[in-house]
Design a protein around this motif. Sequence first.
Motif, PDB file in Angstrom:
ATOM      1  N   LEU A  54       3.465   4.257 -10.652  1.00  0.00           N
ATOM      2  CA  LEU A  54       2.202   4.105  -9.930  1.00  0.00           C
ATOM      3  C   LEU A  54       2.070   2.649  -9.514  1.00  0.00           C
ATOM      4  N   ALA A  55       1.745   2.425  -8.243  1.00  0.00           N
ATOM      5  CA  ALA A  55       1.501   1.072  -7.744  1.00  0.00           C
ATOM      6  C   ALA A  55       0.049   0.982  -7.303  1.00  0.00           C
ATOM      7  N   VAL A  56      -0.697   0.082  -7.922  1.00  0.00           N
ATOM      8  CA  VAL A  56      -2.097  -0.145  -7.575  1.00  0.00           C
ATOM      9  C   VAL A  56      -2.137  -1.446  -6.784  1.00  0.00           C
ATOM     10  N   ILE A  57      -2.513  -1.358  -5.500  1.00  0.00           N
ATOM     11  CA  ILE A  57      -2.404  -2.505  -4.602  1.00  0.00           C
ATOM     12  C   ILE A  57      -3.774  -2.905  -4.069  1.00  0.00           C
ATOM     13  N   GLU A  58      -4.130  -4.162  -4.300  1.00  0.00           N
ATOM     14  CA  GLU A  58      -5.341  -4.742  -3.723  1.00  0.00           C
ATOM     15  C   GLU A  58      -4.959  -5.624  -2.555  1.00  0.00           C
ATOM     16  N   GLY A  59      -5.904  -5.870  -1.644  1.00  0.00           N
ATOM     17  CA  GLY A  59      -5.642  -6.789  -0.547  1.00  0.00           C
ATOM     18  C   GLY A  59      -6.132  -6.268   0.782  1.00  0.00           C
ATOM     19  N   ASP A  60      -5.846  -7.040   1.823  1.00  0.00           N
ATOM     20  CA  ASP A  60      -6.245  -6.684   3.178  1.00  0.00           C
ATOM     21  C   ASP A  60      -5.302  -5.631   3.745  1.00  0.00           C
ATOM     22  N   PRO A  61      -5.825  -4.731   4.589  1.00  0.00           N
ATOM     23  CA  PRO A  61      -4.994  -3.655   5.146  1.00  0.00           C
ATOM     24  C   PRO A  61      -3.684  -4.102   5.800  1.00  0.00           C
ATOM     25  N   ASP A  64      -1.337  -7.581  -5.924  1.00  0.00           N
ATOM     26  CA  ASP A  64      -2.263  -8.109  -4.924  1.00  0.00           C
ATOM     27  C   ASP A  64      -1.426  -8.458  -3.701  1.00  0.00           C
ATOM     28  N   ALA A  65      -1.728  -7.800  -2.588  1.00  0.00           N
ATOM     29  CA  ALA A  65      -0.917  -7.975  -1.379  1.00  0.00           C
ATOM     30  C   ALA A  65      -0.957  -9.400  -0.844  1.00  0.00           C
ATOM     31  N   SER A  66      -1.987 -10.152  -1.172  1.00  0.00           N
ATOM     32  CA  SER A  66      -2.085 -11.528  -0.677  1.00  0.00           C
ATOM     33  C   SER A  66      -1.497 -12.542  -1.654  1.00  0.00           C
ATOM     34  N   SER A  67      -0.988 -12.083  -2.778  1.00  0.00           N
ATOM     35  CA  SER A  67      -0.410 -12.962  -3.795  1.00  0.00           C
ATOM     36  C   SER A  67       1.100 -13.045  -3.637  1.00  0.00           C
ATOM     37  N   ALA A  68       1.592 -14.252  -3.488  1.00  0.00           N
ATOM     38  CA  ALA A  68       3.041 -14.455  -3.363  1.00  0.00           C
ATOM     39  C   ALA A  68       3.767 -13.993  -4.624  1.00  0.00           C
ATOM     40  N   ALA A  69       3.150 -14.183  -5.783  1.00  0.00           N
ATOM     41  CA  ALA A  69       3.774 -13.752  -7.036  1.00  0.00           C
ATOM     42  C   ALA A  69       3.916 -12.236  -7.070  1.00  0.00           C
ATOM     43  N   ALA A 121       4.895   0.540   2.550  1.00  0.00           N
ATOM     44  CA  ALA A 121       6.185   0.955   3.111  1.00  0.00           C
ATOM     45  C   ALA A 121       7.320   0.753   2.103  1.00  0.00           C
ATOM     46  N   LEU A 122       7.263  -0.325   1.342  1.00  0.00           N
ATOM     47  CA  LEU A 122       8.324  -0.604   0.358  1.00  0.00           C
ATOM     48  C   LEU A 122       8.200   0.268  -0.889  1.00  0.00           C
ATOM     49  N   LEU A 123       6.963   0.531  -1.312  1.00  0.00           N
ATOM     50  CA  LEU A 123       6.755   1.195  -2.597  1.00  0.00           C
ATOM     51  C   LEU A 123       6.619   2.712  -2.521  1.00  0.00           C
ATOM     52  N   SER A 124       6.211   3.239  -1.377  1.00  0.00           N
ATOM     53  CA  SER A 124       5.927   4.678  -1.298  1.00  0.00           C
ATOM     54  C   SER A 124       7.134   5.574  -1.605  1.00  0.00           C
ATOM     55  N   PRO A 125       8.377   5.156  -1.342  1.00  0.00           N
ATOM     56  CA  PRO A 125       9.488   6.044  -1.716  1.00  0.00           C
ATOM     57  C   PRO A 125       9.684   6.192  -3.231  1.00  0.00           C
ATOM     58  N   VAL A 126       9.183   5.250  -4.025  1.00  0.00           N
ATOM     59  CA  VAL A 126       9.463   5.281  -5.467  1.00  0.00           C
ATOM     60  C   VAL A 126       8.221   5.397  -6.337  1.00  0.00           C
ATOM     61  N   ALA A 127       7.025   5.287  -5.756  1.00  0.00           N
ATOM     62  CA  ALA A 127       5.814   5.274  -6.577  1.00  0.00           C
ATOM     63  C   ALA A 127       4.651   5.916  -5.852  1.00  0.00           C
ATOM     64  N   LYS A 128       3.725   6.443  -6.638  1.00  0.00           N
ATOM     65  CA  LYS A 128       2.447   6.889  -6.091  1.00  0.00           C
ATOM     66  C   LYS A 128       1.632   5.623  -5.842  1.00  0.00           C
ATOM     67  N   ILE A 129       0.869   5.582  -4.747  1.00  0.00           N
ATOM     68  CA  ILE A 129       0.151   4.375  -4.347  1.00  0.00           C
ATOM     69  C   ILE A 129      -1.352   4.588  -4.461  1.00  0.00           C
ATOM     70  N   VAL A 130      -2.047   3.600  -5.015  1.00  0.00           N
ATOM     71  CA  VAL A 130      -3.505   3.579  -5.031  1.00  0.00           C
ATOM     72  C   VAL A 130      -3.943   2.301  -4.324  1.00  0.00           C
ATOM     73  N   VAL A 131      -4.780   2.446  -3.278  1.00  0.00           N
ATOM     74  CA  VAL A 131      -5.277   1.306  -2.514  1.00  0.00           C
ATOM     75  C   VAL A 131      -6.773   1.487  -2.258  1.00  0.00           C
ATOM     76  N   GLN A 190     -10.491   2.036  -4.747  1.00  0.00           N
ATOM     77  CA  GLN A 190     -10.027   2.559  -6.033  1.00  0.00           C
ATOM     78  C   GLN A 190      -9.165   1.546  -6.782  1.00  0.00           C
ATOM     79  N   ALA A 191      -8.469   0.687  -6.062  1.00  0.00           N
ATOM     80  CA  ALA A 191      -7.545  -0.258  -6.707  1.00  0.00           C
ATOM     81  C   ALA A 191      -8.264  -1.239  -7.633  1.00  0.00           C
ATOM     82  N   PRO A 192      -9.289  -1.998  -7.148  1.00  0.00           N
ATOM     83  CA  PRO A 192      -9.956  -2.910  -8.080  1.00  0.00           C
ATOM     84  C   PRO A 192     -10.713  -2.184  -9.183  1.00  0.00           C
ATOM     85  N   ALA A 193     -11.230  -0.985  -8.873  1.00  0.00           N
ATOM     86  CA  ALA A 193     -11.936  -0.220  -9.904  1.00  0.00           C
ATOM     87  C   ALA A 193     -10.976   0.198 -11.011  1.00  0.00           C
ATOM     88  N   LEU A 194      -9.783   0.626 -10.626  1.00  0.00           N
ATOM     89  CA  LEU A 194      -8.779   1.034 -11.608  1.00  0.00           C
ATOM     90  C   LEU A 194      -8.312  -0.159 -12.443  1.00  0.00           C
TER      91      LEU A 194
END
Length: 171
Positions: free
Chosen positions: A97-104, A74-79, A112-122, A125-129
Amino acid sequence: MLVTMTFLLVAVVVVGALCLADVLLTVAVLRRVRAQSAEIAVLQASLKRYDTEVLVGREVFGVVAAHDLVGFLDASSAASVAEVPRFTDKATGTSALAVIEGDPPDIKALIALLSPVAKIVVGNQAPALAKIVGIPGFPTFLRIDDGRIGHAATAMADLAEPATTVKIPSQ
């Protein structure tokens, strides 16, 4: 005598006014503490780690089953944000695979941090997955073994290494 009485009367009024101000300030502070206690309780409830063992053994399909390492963030979660460097370290050299929820705006930094090492779902689709897989909270990290969840954790440090990992010594 009249001067003394006047002086005492003024002193009593001043002390009374100070006491009244003190009571009002105390009530204001108590209200604020009560409000903050409620906010803290809500935050603590949202940060509680859940038992990830209920996920282990669950069958996964499609895009999740096609990866070895899956992170629900969750992009808005500090954890969640704090776990991103550890996730990228573990994702390097694996199918992740990185499934990311949150505000754009928040998501862009994680992409930007995860795309070099993982496929991204935002997006939608993210909360549905996350719901399909049964993820009750963020962050959650999964190791997928043969189409099933082999390991699950709410912190990358707690996620077990895959049993099939073979480390090749460097020369």
